[in-house]
Design a protein around this motif. Structure first.
Motif, PDB file in Angstrom:
ATOM      1  N   SER A  95      12.750  38.437  18.441  1.00 54.02           N
ATOM      2  CA  SER A  95      13.974  38.332  19.226  1.00 54.02           C
ATOM      3  C   SER A  95      13.661  37.611  20.526  1.00 54.02           C
ATOM      4  CB  SER A  95      14.554  39.718  19.522  1.00 54.02           C
ATOM      5  OG  SER A  95      15.790  39.622  20.192  1.00 54.02           O
ATOM      6  N   TRP A  96      14.544  36.693  20.896  1.00 54.82           N
ATOM      7  CA  TRP A  96      14.359  35.889  22.104  1.00 54.82           C
ATOM      8  C   TRP A  96      15.370  36.303  23.151  1.00 54.82           C
ATOM      9  CZ3 TRP A  96      11.382  32.912  24.875  1.00 54.82           C
ATOM     10  CH2 TRP A  96      11.915  32.008  25.793  1.00 54.82           C
ATOM     11  N   THR A 116      13.792  32.976  14.638  1.00 54.75           N
ATOM     12  CA  THR A 116      14.679  32.999  15.794  1.00 54.75           C
ATOM     13  C   THR A 116      14.629  31.647  16.483  1.00 54.75           C
ATOM     14  OG1 THR A 116      15.329  34.242  17.776  1.00 54.75           O
ATOM     15  CG2 THR A 116      12.990  33.875  17.487  1.00 54.75           C
ATOM     16  N   ASP A 151      18.823  32.576  11.322  1.00 49.72           N
ATOM     17  CA  ASP A 151      19.235  32.404  12.706  1.00 49.72           C
ATOM     18  C   ASP A 151      19.895  31.034  12.815  1.00 49.72           C
ATOM     19  OD1 ASP A 151      19.735  33.230  15.244  1.00 49.72           O
ATOM     20  OD2 ASP A 151      17.750  32.762  16.042  1.00 49.72           O
TER      21      ASP A 151
END
Length: 467
Positions: free
Chosen positions: A150-151, A82, A463
């Protein structure tokens, strides 16, 4: 799987840190993202099989190969990736999951690697493992910390956070019940890490951990945490998702296909929550790739949890989609067939700046195209019934390509409203893998840092900075 000499890898990384190596020319000229990270978890490093690597591509043709320091067999570095901006300098940093990494004597405990971005490329920055450096929990054998990432950039009411899944974490006597770490990183050149570890026994989730639930197998920010192996009303592996319906409140709500108003029925092996994505106006999209359509095993389905409240937060079950759906949002291309696994991957993008509805991409990596088994397809919902295959984009359809296993999409980068779609086909060329880029044209990418080899899984994770 390929064995790249360590000397070659070191040279490639050194080039990446000082000037970034130059990639081979693209096969076509789509509008490529400024930066793309491609996971290659099956990459062999020296004599260490499946140590893993990440290839980073830049729009100007540069590329880097990234891999862990002191790599070992089975690290599977690159299982999840990510992009984020930790230090606030508007340059992409990168986070990479290595769920097979040993931590001390804890085999396959897992680790997460941070790489700092600069004008000359990415360089190693921090390694996060449980029980050190502010990361909650203790390194546990087999936990697979780093399997999902996940950010969340945060807002005035919600802090920035990095969500890390450890789906094989044991909770008491419940093997593989799973856990999720919610990490906060200070915005600085040397970020401080603090965090909270959630299990299904945590008060915030208000449930009870069961063996095989695999909480953290998929995550979407801090707002949606999936447990696709959850037993629901006796149906083993039916799956559930924990949703925070108010981001200002720590409590989560557990939803499944047995939630009142949710289309479908929780059945063994459905895997509700195997993939997650947000898309307007339906809110949270939930992949159910193990859903049976009548006698068609694992045809797949996508549920939604939407009808957002006044704060724009998903609050109620919404419509569901299969490859037999005709609307709303349809028609959906193709026909539901056994093994399609429609819903194995999800992504979305706004078609224009004025649009109120996102186009949602749904991967069906098990889709057969004619007599070509498991070639794979990507369907568009709210996209006029369109679909993507390798024949309609770039490359050649072959058995076992599994096109649609991973997805990234976006629009509006730099004010330029041109949809950009990346599709992983990790089964391409006997599992060497490939990525198809679609935007004002199409191109197929294969690994340029060495020669692709069977089993590398290039494109297993993706990503990109897409707007």
């Amino acid at each position: 799987m390929r064995t790249i000499p360590v000397v070659a890898l070191t040279a490639a990384l050194t080039a990446g840190l000082t000037g970034v190596a130059t990639a081979a020319p693209a096969l076509a000229a789509p509008t490529t993202p400024p930066i793309t990270a491609i996971g290659i978890p099956g990459e062999d490093l020296g004599t260490q099989p499946d140590a893993g690597a990440v290839e980073v591509r830049y729009a100007d043709g540069r590329h880097q190969i990234l891999y862990p320091s002191g790599y070992h067999a089975g690290d599977r570095f690159g299982t999840a990736v990510t992009e984020l901006d930790v230090d606030g300098d508007s340059v992409s940093d990168l986070v990479v999951g290595a769920p097979g990494r040993d931590v001390g004597t804890a085999a396959d405990a897992g680790a997460v690697y941070l790489f700092h971005g600069s004008s000359t490329g990415l360089r190693p920055w921090k390694v996060l493992t449980q029980g050190s450096g502010g990361v909650p929990g203790q390194a546990q054998a087999g936990a697979a910390f780093g399997s999902a990432l996940s950010w969340s950039a945060g807002s005035s009411s919600v802090p920035r956070s990095l969500t890390v899944g450890a789906p094989r974490w044991d909770v008491g006597g419940a093997a593989d019940a799973g856990a999720v770490a919610l990490l906060s990183l200070t915005q600085s050149a040397d970020p401080t890490v603090t965090g909270t570890l959630l299990t299904e026994n945590s008060p915030e989730l208000g449930s009870s951990a069961q063996a095989g639930d695999r909480l953290g197998a998929a995550v979407q920010g801090a707002g949606a945490l999936a447990a696709p192996g959850r037993t629901v009303d006796g149906a083993k592996g039916a799956g559930a998702v924990y949703v925070r319906t108010d981001p200002r409140v720590a409590a989560y709500t557990r939803i499944s296909q047995n939630t009142p108003g949710m289309p479908g029925t929780a059945e063994a092996g459905d895997g509700f929550g195997s993939a997650l994505a947000y898309g307007a106006p339906s809110g949270l999209w939930i992949g159910v790739p193990g859903e049976d359509a009548g006698s068609l095993t694992d045809a797949g389905m996508v549920n939604t949890f939407g009808d957002t409240n006044e704060d724009g937060v998903p609050a109620e079950p919404g419509p569901a989609y299969t490859q037999n759906s005709t609307g709303p949002g349809g028609p959906v291309a193709g026909t539901a067939e056994a093994g399609d696994r429609f819903g194995a991957a999800l992504a979305s993008y706004p078609p224009s700046e004025q649009s109120d509805a996102d186009v949602v991409l749904v991967g069906a990596p098990g889709e057969d195209l004619g007599t070509i088994r498991d070639a794979g397809m990507v369907n568009e919902i709210w996209g006029g019934g369109r679909s993507l295959t390798q024949a309609s984009t770039a490359g050649i359809e072959e058995a076992g390509d599994r096109f649609g296993s991973s997805l990234v999409a976006g629009n509006g980068a730099g004010g330029n409203w041109t949809p950009r779609i990346l599709v992983g086909a990790p089964g391409e060329d006997a599992g060497a893998g490939a990525v198809v880029v679609v935007s004002n044209g199409a191109a197929i990418w294969k690994q340029v840092t060495g020669s692709p080899e069977a089993g590398d899984g290039y494109g297993t994770a993706l990503d990109a900075r897409l707007g």
